[in-house]
Motif scaffolding. Structure first.
Motif, PDB file in Angstrom:
ATOM      1  N   GLU A 125      -7.857   8.539  12.276  1.00  0.00           N
ATOM      2  CA  GLU A 125      -7.844   7.211  13.120  1.00  0.00           C
ATOM      3  C   GLU A 125      -6.478   6.504  12.453  1.00  0.00           C
ATOM      4  OE1 GLU A 125      -9.067   4.432  15.935  1.00  0.00           O
ATOM      5  OE2 GLU A 125      -9.943   6.411  15.416  1.00  0.00           O
ATOM      6  N   THR A 126      -6.248   6.658  11.257  1.00  0.00           N
ATOM      7  CA  THR A 126      -4.816   5.865  10.887  1.00  0.00           C
ATOM      8  C   THR A 126      -3.716   6.358  11.227  1.00  0.00           C
ATOM      9  OG1 THR A 126      -6.168   5.351   8.864  1.00  0.00           O
ATOM     10  CG2 THR A 126      -3.772   5.173   8.657  1.00  0.00           C
ATOM     11  N   ALA A 127      -3.708   7.567  11.809  1.00  0.00           N
ATOM     12  CA  ALA A 127      -2.573   8.211  12.356  1.00  0.00           C
ATOM     13  C   ALA A 127      -2.086   7.532  13.563  1.00  0.00           C
ATOM     14  CB  ALA A 127      -2.655   9.630  12.387  1.00  0.00           C
ATOM     15  N   ARG A 165       5.271  -5.732  11.882  1.00  0.00           N
ATOM     16  CA  ARG A 165       5.210  -4.636  10.737  1.00  0.00           C
ATOM     17  C   ARG A 165       6.417  -3.620  11.097  1.00  0.00           C
ATOM     18  NH1 ARG A 165       0.937  -4.000   7.577  1.00  0.00           N
ATOM     19  NH2 ARG A 165       1.032  -6.157   7.401  1.00  0.00           N
ATOM     20  N   PHE A 166       7.275  -3.788  10.281  1.00  0.00           N
ATOM     21  CA  PHE A 166       8.290  -2.946  10.237  1.00  0.00           C
ATOM     22  C   PHE A 166       7.998  -1.600   9.785  1.00  0.00           C
ATOM     23  CE2 PHE A 166      10.172  -7.164   9.944  1.00  0.00           C
ATOM     24  CZ  PHE A 166      10.591  -7.365  11.194  1.00  0.00           C
ATOM     25  N   GLN A 167       7.102  -1.399   8.772  1.00  0.00           N
ATOM     26  CA  GLN A 167       6.535  -0.165   8.336  1.00  0.00           C
ATOM     27  C   GLN A 167       5.133  -0.110   8.106  1.00  0.00           C
ATOM     28  OE1 GLN A 167       7.760   3.193   7.223  1.00  0.00           O
ATOM     29  NE2 GLN A 167       5.653   3.442   7.391  1.00  0.00           N
ATOM     30  N   GLN A 168       4.286   0.524   8.783  1.00  0.00           N
ATOM     31  CA  GLN A 168       2.917   0.732   8.755  1.00  0.00           C
ATOM     32  C   GLN A 168       2.376   1.369   7.405  1.00  0.00           C
ATOM     33  OE1 GLN A 168       0.723  -0.631  10.661  1.00  0.00           O
ATOM     34  NE2 GLN A 168       2.315  -0.964  12.268  1.00  0.00           N
ATOM     35  N   LEU A 169       1.473   0.428   6.694  1.00  0.00           N
ATOM     36  CA  LEU A 169       0.986   0.809   5.488  1.00  0.00           C
ATOM     37  C   LEU A 169      -0.521   0.750   5.591  1.00  0.00           C
ATOM     38  CD1 LEU A 169       3.673  -0.335   4.399  1.00  0.00           C
ATOM     39  CD2 LEU A 169       2.496  -0.819   2.270  1.00  0.00           C
ATOM     40  N   ALA A 170      -1.341   1.607   5.235  1.00  0.00           N
ATOM     41  CA  ALA A 170      -2.934   1.670   5.106  1.00  0.00           C
ATOM     42  C   ALA A 170      -3.451   2.152   4.019  1.00  0.00           C
ATOM     43  CB  ALA A 170      -3.098   2.420   6.347  1.00  0.00           C
ATOM     44  N   SER A 171      -4.844   1.559   3.600  1.00  0.00           N
ATOM     45  CA  SER A 171      -5.279   2.083   2.581  1.00  0.00           C
ATOM     46  C   SER A 171      -6.636   2.319   3.146  1.00  0.00           C
ATOM     47  CB  SER A 171      -5.463   0.823   1.609  1.00  0.00           C
ATOM     48  OG  SER A 171      -6.164   1.314   0.428  1.00  0.00           O
ATOM     49  N   ILE A 172      -7.122   3.720   2.815  1.00  0.00           N
ATOM     50  CA  ILE A 172      -8.384   4.234   3.209  1.00  0.00           C
ATOM     51  C   ILE A 172      -9.490   4.650   2.072  1.00  0.00           C
ATOM     52  CG2 ILE A 172      -7.693   4.725   5.394  1.00  0.00           C
ATOM     53  CD1 ILE A 172      -7.587   7.670   4.544  1.00  0.00           C
ATOM     54  N   LYS A 173     -10.578   4.304   2.331  1.00  0.00           N
ATOM     55  CA  LYS A 173     -11.700   4.542   1.142  1.00  0.00           C
ATOM     56  C   LYS A 173     -12.801   5.250   1.802  1.00  0.00           C
ATOM     57  CE  LYS A 173     -14.160   2.027  -2.402  1.00  0.00           C
ATOM     58  NZ  LYS A 173     -14.353   0.691  -2.759  1.00  0.00           N
ATOM     59  N   GLN A 179       8.260   7.321  12.494  1.00  0.00           N
ATOM     60  CA  GLN A 179       7.912   6.618  11.360  1.00  0.00           C
ATOM     61  C   GLN A 179       6.487   6.815  11.176  1.00  0.00           C
ATOM     62  OE1 GLN A 179       7.280   2.174  11.148  1.00  0.00           O
ATOM     63  NE2 GLN A 179       9.628   2.322  10.109  1.00  0.00           N
ATOM     64  N   PRO A 180       6.292   7.720  10.012  1.00  0.00           N
ATOM     65  CA  PRO A 180       4.842   7.904   9.729  1.00  0.00           C
ATOM     66  C   PRO A 180       4.265   6.874   8.651  1.00  0.00           C
ATOM     67  CG  PRO A 180       6.495   8.970   8.159  1.00  0.00           C
ATOM     68  CD  PRO A 180       7.101   8.225   9.134  1.00  0.00           C
ATOM     69  N   VAL A 181       2.936   6.510   8.870  1.00  0.00           N
ATOM     70  CA  VAL A 181       2.318   5.817   8.274  1.00  0.00           C
ATOM     71  C   VAL A 181       2.164   6.043   6.625  1.00  0.00           C
ATOM     72  CG1 VAL A 181      -0.167   4.530   7.721  1.00  0.00           C
ATOM     73  CG2 VAL A 181       0.663   5.328  10.355  1.00  0.00           C
ATOM     74  N   TRP A 182       2.538   5.018   5.848  1.00  0.00           N
ATOM     75  CA  TRP A 182       2.420   5.317   4.451  1.00  0.00           C
ATOM     76  C   TRP A 182       0.859   4.829   4.065  1.00  0.00           C
ATOM     77  CZ3 TRP A 182       7.242   2.104   2.565  1.00  0.00           C
ATOM     78  CH2 TRP A 182       8.549   2.819   2.855  1.00  0.00           C
ATOM     79  N   LEU A 183       0.406   6.033   3.227  1.00  0.00           N
ATOM     80  CA  LEU A 183      -0.989   6.040   3.055  1.00  0.00           C
ATOM     81  C   LEU A 183      -1.447   5.946   1.531  1.00  0.00           C
ATOM     82  CD1 LEU A 183      -3.551   5.878   5.158  1.00  0.00           C
ATOM     83  CD2 LEU A 183      -3.369   8.454   4.707  1.00  0.00           C
ATOM     84  N   GLU A 184      -2.501   5.082   1.253  1.00  0.00           N
ATOM     85  CA  GLU A 184      -3.271   4.925  -0.046  1.00  0.00           C
ATOM     86  C   GLU A 184      -4.494   5.569   0.344  1.00  0.00           C
ATOM     87  OE1 GLU A 184      -3.783   2.094  -3.516  1.00  0.00           O
ATOM     88  OE2 GLU A 184      -4.980   1.483  -1.628  1.00  0.00           O
ATOM     89  N   VAL A 185      -4.872   6.494  -0.363  1.00  0.00           N
ATOM     90  CA  VAL A 185      -6.329   7.170  -0.123  1.00  0.00           C
ATOM     91  C   VAL A 185      -7.194   6.938  -1.480  1.00  0.00           C
ATOM     92  CG1 VAL A 185      -7.534   9.429   0.065  1.00  0.00           C
ATOM     93  CG2 VAL A 185      -5.493   9.017   1.284  1.00  0.00           C
ATOM     94  N   MET A 186      -8.177   6.273  -1.315  1.00  0.00           N
ATOM     95  CA  MET A 186      -9.448   5.927  -2.458  1.00  0.00           C
ATOM     96  C   MET A 186     -10.684   6.992  -2.216  1.00  0.00           C
ATOM     97  SD  MET A 186      -8.221   3.173  -4.171  1.00  0.00           S
ATOM     98  CE  MET A 186      -9.532   2.200  -4.771  1.00  0.00           C
ATOM     99  N   VAL A 187     -10.776   7.810  -3.000  1.00  0.00           N
ATOM    100  CA  VAL A 187     -11.769   8.948  -2.779  1.00  0.00           C
ATOM    101  C   VAL A 187     -13.016   8.329  -3.610  1.00  0.00           C
ATOM    102  CG1 VAL A 187     -12.331  11.303  -3.168  1.00  0.00           C
ATOM    103  CG2 VAL A 187      -9.783  10.705  -2.868  1.00  0.00           C
ATOM    104  N   LYS A 188     -14.264   8.291  -2.938  1.00  0.00           N
ATOM    105  CA  LYS A 188     -15.422   7.993  -3.563  1.00  0.00           C
ATOM    106  C   LYS A 188     -16.104   9.331  -3.747  1.00  0.00           C
ATOM    107  CE  LYS A 188     -18.114   4.824  -1.144  1.00  0.00           C
ATOM    108  NZ  LYS A 188     -18.419   4.290  -0.206  1.00  0.00           N
TER     109      LYS A 188
END
Length: 406
Positions: free
Chosen positions: A301-303, A281-289, A310-319
């Motif tokens: 935790e994702t950090a 993985r050359f660039q960390q991606l994460a999707s959290i919900k 290199q920061p983590v690219w993040l998608e945030v899903m808000v419930k």
């Protein structure tokens, strides 16, 4: 002979405001090391080397670098055009690249003999015959007939693609007989097959005309190297029909996938083995919900996945059902000082207002015409029968417009 099967590089992808240039550069360096370490004779890229028909200059530079470095490594290269690739863009440099042991098949050839290629091993001896089949555009194999229903068009296109595969396969057999050598036959393709599992970054290829190609319609090649689906998988559980998947995640729903390329070993009898090589993985991606309380812990935790530079690219899903006007500010405060970069925030709510809010955060680049149409239908109280009729009619109209533009 040892072949490395890869596909769907999408050089030049613009990912929510971010370039993938550094990742693709690291991928090329890694691939060249694998070619040397595993004594690879040839690399096959089964479509979508570029993300758009007019790739930026840095994407073209990466493409040229890949060709030159594989040539230096003593490895042959076969590139097939995909649905994202421009026939003209791939075609303009192929006479020159041929001097560097790189064969480019941008589209269906008028002379089908040009799609039958002999792949040589490092020592120059023939190692395999390839039915080099790129993405097949309907106009390449089929003439549109007035008055056909959507179902009839689908059947006609499926039959035309199957006939193309069979024709090229028979030419490959004839080539093998003419050479009087016991060589395995490999086929390629860039299309969706029945039962293949896709991801959100995979766009529909055949607008309203072909949902998925049946595996039984492929010729009896020793190995079939497929592209277009980004998730690595066997097709129908068959060892010799494979999607290698994309080498880097191209959407957030691919973030958890282990990306890979495939080492394919063949001899004069046929397929010997297929071995997956995991791609780093050359660039960390994460999707959290989660709700806001859960998200704060998840972000912390994702950090930990971030590297020093290199920061983590993040998608945030808000419930949650509560409407928060300061949602972006709250998320920003949670990430302050952490090595994460939020590229997308979505609301995970079931009502129509929330759906519109989530849709507003999506760009047109992320949506197909069918996504837009379906989102509009979701706002109406329609029974399934009427919804199906509207969907069929819409697909028929889009298909007609596409054919007119061609």
């Amino acid at each position: 002979m040892r072949i490395l099967h890869t596909s769907d590089w999408h050089l030049g992808q613009h990912f929510m405001g971010k370039t993938r240039q550094a990742e693709h550069l690291a991928l090329i360096d890694w691939l060249i090391r694998q070619v040397g370490d595993h004594a690879v004779d040839a690399v096959i890229i089964a479509g979508d080397i570029f993300d758009t028909g007019s790739p930026p200059s840095y994407a073209r530079e990466l493409y040229n670098r890949l060709v030159v470095e594989l040539h230096t490594a003593g490895c042959a290269l076969l590139i097939l055009g995909g649905n994202h690739d421009s026939v003209a863009t791939l075609g303009e440099s192929r006479p020159l690249l041929a001097y560097l042991r790189a064969t480019v098949i941008p589209a269906v050839e008028e002379n089908l003999d040009q799609q039958v290629r002999v792949l040589n091993k490092r020592d120059g001896a023939p190692g395999a015959i390839v039915c080099a089949i790129p993405f097949i555009r309907p106009r390449d194999v089929l003439q549109s007939q007035a008055g056909q229903s959507a179902e009839e068009k689908q059947i006609s296109l499926q039959e035309a693609i199957a006939q193309h595969y069979q024709a090229v396969y028979q030419l490959a057999r004839a080539k093998r007989n003419a050479l009087r050598l016991a060589l395995p036959i490999i086929a390629t393709g860039h299309l969706a097959t029945v039962g293949a599992s896709a991801s959100e970054s995979v766009r529909e290829i055949y607008v309203g005309a072909l949902e998925a190609f049946p595996t039984a319609a492929f010729p009896p090649a020793d190995y079939i190297a497929l592209g277009h689906i980004h998730r690595p998988q066997k097709v129908g559980g068959q060892e010799h029909i494979r999607y290698c998947g994309s080498p880097i995640p191209l959407s957030f729903d691919e973030a958890e996938q282990q990306k890979e390329v495939l080492l394919v070993d063949v001899d004069d009898i046929g397929l010997m083995a297929v071995t997956a090589l995991p791609v780093p993985r050359f660039q960390q991606l994460a999707s959290i919900k989660g709700d806001l309380k859960e998200l704060e812990a998840s972000i912390q935790e994702t950090a930990k996945l971030a590297s020093a530079d290199q920061p983590v690219w993040l998608e945030v899903m808000v419930k949650g059902d509560d409407y928060l006007t300061d949602l972006q500010t709250r998320i920003q405060s949670m990430t302050e000082g952490l090595p994460v970069e939020v590229l997308r925030v979505r609301r995970d709510r079931g009502n129509a207002v929330a759906a519109l809010q989530a849709a507003a955060k999506e760009t047109l680049d992320e949506l197909t015409p069918f996504d837009v149409f379906n989102k509009r239908l979701e706002q109406e109280a329609l029974d399934e029968a009427l919804r199906g009729q509207l969907d069929t009619r819409y697909r028929s109209i889009v298909t007609s417009l596409q054919e007119a533009s061609e």
